[in-house]
Write a protein that holds these residues in place. Structure first.
Motif, PDB file in Angstrom:
ATOM      1  N   GLN A  13       0.832  -1.199   0.000  1.00 39.20           N
ATOM      2  CA  GLN A  13       0.000   0.000   0.000  1.00 39.20           C
ATOM      3  C   GLN A  13       0.867   1.249   0.000  1.00 39.20           C
ATOM      4  OE1 GLN A  13      -2.694  -0.349   3.367  1.00 39.20           O
ATOM      5  NE2 GLN A  13      -4.279  -1.203   2.037  1.00 39.20           N
ATOM      6  N   ALA A  14       0.315   2.318  -0.493  1.00 38.51           N
ATOM      7  CA  ALA A  14       1.018   3.604  -0.479  1.00 38.51           C
ATOM      8  C   ALA A  14       1.444   3.934   0.943  1.00 38.51           C
ATOM      9  CB  ALA A  14       0.124   4.698  -1.034  1.00 38.51           C
ATOM     10  N   GLY A  15       2.685   4.420   1.063  1.00 34.53           N
ATOM     11  CA  GLY A  15       3.245   4.712   2.369  1.00 34.53           C
ATOM     12  C   GLY A  15       4.040   3.569   2.961  1.00 34.53           C
ATOM     13  N   GLY A  16       3.932   2.398   2.359  1.00 34.93           N
ATOM     14  CA  GLY A  16       4.629   1.221   2.853  1.00 34.93           C
ATOM     15  C   GLY A  16       6.074   1.148   2.380  1.00 34.93           C
ATOM     16  N   SER A  17       6.712   0.023   2.721  1.00 32.13           N
ATOM     17  CA  SER A  17       8.129  -0.165   2.409  1.00 32.13           C
ATOM     18  C   SER A  17       8.363  -1.537   1.793  1.00 32.13           C
ATOM     19  CB  SER A  17       8.977  -0.050   3.679  1.00 32.13           C
ATOM     20  OG  SER A  17       8.864   1.220   4.264  1.00 32.13           O
ATOM     21  N   LEU A  18       9.397  -1.614   0.994  1.00 36.37           N
ATOM     22  CA  LEU A  18       9.898  -2.878   0.444  1.00 36.37           C
ATOM     23  C   LEU A  18      11.405  -2.788   0.374  1.00 36.37           C
ATOM     24  CD1 LEU A  18       7.545  -3.657  -2.613  1.00 36.37           C
ATOM     25  CD2 LEU A  18       7.716  -4.997  -0.496  1.00 36.37           C
ATOM     26  N   ARG A  19      12.056  -3.943   0.449  1.00 37.65           N
ATOM     27  CA  ARG A  19      13.497  -3.991   0.212  1.00 37.65           C
ATOM     28  C   ARG A  19      13.777  -4.974  -0.909  1.00 37.65           C
ATOM     29  NH1 ARG A  19      18.808  -5.637   3.806  1.00 37.65           N
ATOM     30  NH2 ARG A  19      18.048  -7.752   3.459  1.00 37.65           N
ATOM     31  N   LEU A  20      14.396  -4.471  -1.957  1.00 39.27           N
ATOM     32  CA  LEU A  20      14.798  -5.310  -3.078  1.00 39.27           C
ATOM     33  C   LEU A  20      16.237  -5.781  -2.883  1.00 39.27           C
ATOM     34  CD1 LEU A  20      13.416  -3.233  -6.096  1.00 39.27           C
ATOM     35  CD2 LEU A  20      12.229  -4.885  -4.631  1.00 39.27           C
ATOM     36  N   SER A  21      16.500  -6.983  -3.351  1.00 43.91           N
ATOM     37  CA  SER A  21      17.856  -7.536  -3.318  1.00 43.91           C
ATOM     38  C   SER A  21      18.261  -7.966  -4.717  1.00 43.91           C
ATOM     39  CB  SER A  21      17.921  -8.741  -2.382  1.00 43.91           C
ATOM     40  OG  SER A  21      17.572  -8.399  -1.067  1.00 43.91           O
ATOM     41  N   CYS A  22      19.552  -7.929  -4.975  1.00 41.82           N
ATOM     42  CA  CYS A  22      20.088  -8.392  -6.254  1.00 41.82           C
ATOM     43  C   CYS A  22      21.373  -9.163  -5.969  1.00 41.82           C
ATOM     44  CB  CYS A  22      20.367  -7.219  -7.178  1.00 41.82           C
ATOM     45  SG  CYS A  22      21.251  -7.669  -8.687  1.00 41.82           S
ATOM     46  N   ALA A  23      21.322 -10.458  -6.188  1.00 40.05           N
ATOM     47  CA  ALA A  23      22.500 -11.303  -5.985  1.00 40.05           C
ATOM     48  C   ALA A  23      23.293 -11.370  -7.275  1.00 40.05           C
ATOM     49  CB  ALA A  23      22.064 -12.687  -5.539  1.00 40.05           C
ATOM     50  N   ALA A  24      24.561 -10.994  -7.195  1.00 38.28           N
ATOM     51  CA  ALA A  24      25.424 -10.970  -8.375  1.00 38.28           C
ATOM     52  C   ALA A  24      26.405 -12.131  -8.346  1.00 38.28           C
ATOM     53  CB  ALA A  24      26.181  -9.655  -8.434  1.00 38.28           C
ATOM     54  N   SER A  25      26.699 -12.663  -9.502  1.00 38.40           N
ATOM     55  CA  SER A  25      27.704 -13.725  -9.610  1.00 38.40           C
ATOM     56  C   SER A  25      28.441 -13.573 -10.932  1.00 38.40           C
ATOM     57  CB  SER A  25      27.050 -15.105  -9.511  1.00 38.40           C
ATOM     58  OG  SER A  25      26.118 -15.286 -10.553  1.00 38.40           O
ATOM     59  N   GLY A  26      29.521 -14.310 -11.066  1.00 40.54           N
ATOM     60  CA  GLY A  26      30.343 -14.186 -12.261  1.00 40.54           C
ATOM     61  C   GLY A  26      31.369 -13.090 -12.061  1.00 40.54           C
ATOM     62  N   SER A  27      31.589 -12.287 -13.086  1.00 41.43           N
ATOM     63  CA  SER A  27      32.645 -11.281 -13.027  1.00 41.43           C
ATOM     64  C   SER A  27      32.207  -9.972 -12.383  1.00 41.43           C
ATOM     65  CB  SER A  27      33.172 -11.000 -14.437  1.00 41.43           C
ATOM     66  OG  SER A  27      32.143 -10.520 -15.254  1.00 41.43           O
ATOM     67  N   ILE A  28      30.967  -9.876 -11.954  1.00 43.46           N
ATOM     68  CA  ILE A  28      30.489  -8.680 -11.268  1.00 43.46           C
ATOM     69  C   ILE A  28      30.828  -8.814  -9.789  1.00 43.46           C
ATOM     70  CG2 ILE A  28      28.497  -7.278 -10.672  1.00 43.46           C
ATOM     71  CD1 ILE A  28      29.282  -7.199 -13.632  1.00 43.46           C
ATOM     72  N   ASN A  29      31.564  -7.833  -9.281  1.00 41.36           N
ATOM     73  CA  ASN A  29      31.957  -7.897  -7.870  1.00 41.36           C
ATOM     74  C   ASN A  29      32.053  -6.497  -7.301  1.00 41.36           C
ATOM     75  OD1 ASN A  29      34.488  -6.809  -8.707  1.00 41.36           O
ATOM     76  ND2 ASN A  29      35.166  -8.878  -9.243  1.00 41.36           N
ATOM     77  N   SER A  30      32.727  -6.358  -6.181  1.00 41.61           N
ATOM     78  CA  SER A  30      32.782  -5.072  -5.483  1.00 41.61           C
ATOM     79  C   SER A  30      33.526  -3.996  -6.263  1.00 41.61           C
ATOM     80  CB  SER A  30      33.425  -5.259  -4.111  1.00 41.61           C
ATOM     81  OG  SER A  30      34.730  -5.780  -4.247  1.00 41.61           O
ATOM     82  N   ASP A  31      34.237  -4.358  -7.309  1.00 39.63           N
ATOM     83  CA  ASP A  31      34.934  -3.364  -8.131  1.00 39.63           C
ATOM     84  C   ASP A  31      33.998  -2.661  -9.109  1.00 39.63           C
ATOM     85  OD1 ASP A  31      37.905  -5.428  -8.406  1.00 39.63           O
ATOM     86  OD2 ASP A  31      37.360  -3.908  -6.918  1.00 39.63           O
ATOM     87  N   ASN A  32      32.802  -3.194  -9.258  1.00 38.30           N
ATOM     88  CA  ASN A  32      31.839  -2.646 -10.205  1.00 38.30           C
ATOM     89  C   ASN A  32      30.889  -1.668  -9.520  1.00 38.30           C
ATOM     90  OD1 ASN A  32      32.321  -5.676 -11.196  1.00 38.30           O
ATOM     91  ND2 ASN A  32      31.886  -4.380 -12.959  1.00 38.30           N
ATOM     92  N   ALA A  33      30.592  -0.553 -10.196  1.00 42.93           N
ATOM     93  CA  ALA A  33      29.433   0.230  -9.803  1.00 42.93           C
ATOM     94  C   ALA A  33      28.197  -0.595 -10.129  1.00 42.93           C
ATOM     95  CB  ALA A  33      29.381   1.543 -10.564  1.00 42.93           C
ATOM     96  N   MET A  34      27.140  -0.404  -9.352  1.00 46.04           N
ATOM     97  CA  MET A  34      25.896  -1.131  -9.622  1.00 46.04           C
ATOM     98  C   MET A  34      24.719  -0.181  -9.482  1.00 46.04           C
ATOM     99  SD  MET A  34      26.488  -4.872  -7.918  1.00 46.04           S
ATOM    100  CE  MET A  34      25.131  -5.587  -8.859  1.00 46.04           C
ATOM    101  N   SER A  35      23.659  -0.489 -10.192  1.00 47.55           N
ATOM    102  CA  SER A  35      22.520   0.427 -10.261  1.00 47.55           C
ATOM    103  C   SER A  35      21.201  -0.315 -10.191  1.00 47.55           C
ATOM    104  CB  SER A  35      22.567   1.222 -11.581  1.00 47.55           C
ATOM    105  OG  SER A  35      23.749   1.962 -11.704  1.00 47.55           O
ATOM    106  N   TRP A  36      20.192   0.428  -9.824  1.00 48.04           N
ATOM    107  CA  TRP A  36      18.803   0.004  -9.949  1.00 48.04           C
ATOM    108  C   TRP A  36      18.129   0.901 -10.992  1.00 48.04           C
ATOM    109  CZ3 TRP A  36      16.820  -4.318  -7.926  1.00 48.04           C
ATOM    110  CH2 TRP A  36      17.448  -4.903  -6.819  1.00 48.04           C
TER     111      TRP A  36
END
Length: 115
Positions: A13-36
């Motif tokens: 509902q409007a006013g509520g909250s959600l948390r999205l997650s994105c699990a990365a694997s392969g060559s994507i790691n902490s050296d990469n910028a990441m976006s939604w």
């Protein structure tokens, strides 16, 4: 092989909250910028938030003060905490990261905010 797998979408509902997650694997790691990104029906995909490898963040004006992007480098996971959700936040949300030759995308997770 790079994989980005989103989770956490749903109906809220409007006013509520959600948390999205994105699990990365392969060559994507902490050296990469990441976006939604997000794409609402009939609209172009838009950038929502970015976090650099160093932890700097940037947000679209429409979500500033309501959304928070973060990452857990130990888990190679990206998050988007979404608070004070509005019906206009309804969209498919995508996790994305740049590779050497192309930008990688997850499959998307639907967020629907009811009024």
């Amino acid at each position: 092989q790079v994989q980005l797998v989103e989770s956490g979408g749903g109906l809220v509902q409007a006013g509520g909250s959600l948390r999205l997650s994105c699990a990365a694997s392969g060559s994507i790691n902490s050296d990469n910028a990441m976006s939604w990104y997000r794409q609402a029906p009939g609209k172009q995909r838009e950038l929502v938030a970015t976090i650099s490898s160093g932890g700097s963040t940037n947000y679209a004006d429409s979500v500033k003060g309501r959304f928070t992007i973060s990452r857990d480098n130990a888990k190679n996971t990206l998050y988007l905490q979404m608070n004070s959700l509005k019906p206009e936040d309804t969209a498919v949300y995508y996790c994305s990261a740049p590779g050497k030759k192309r930008r990688y995308w997850g499959q998307g997770t639907q967020v629907t905010v009811s009024s």
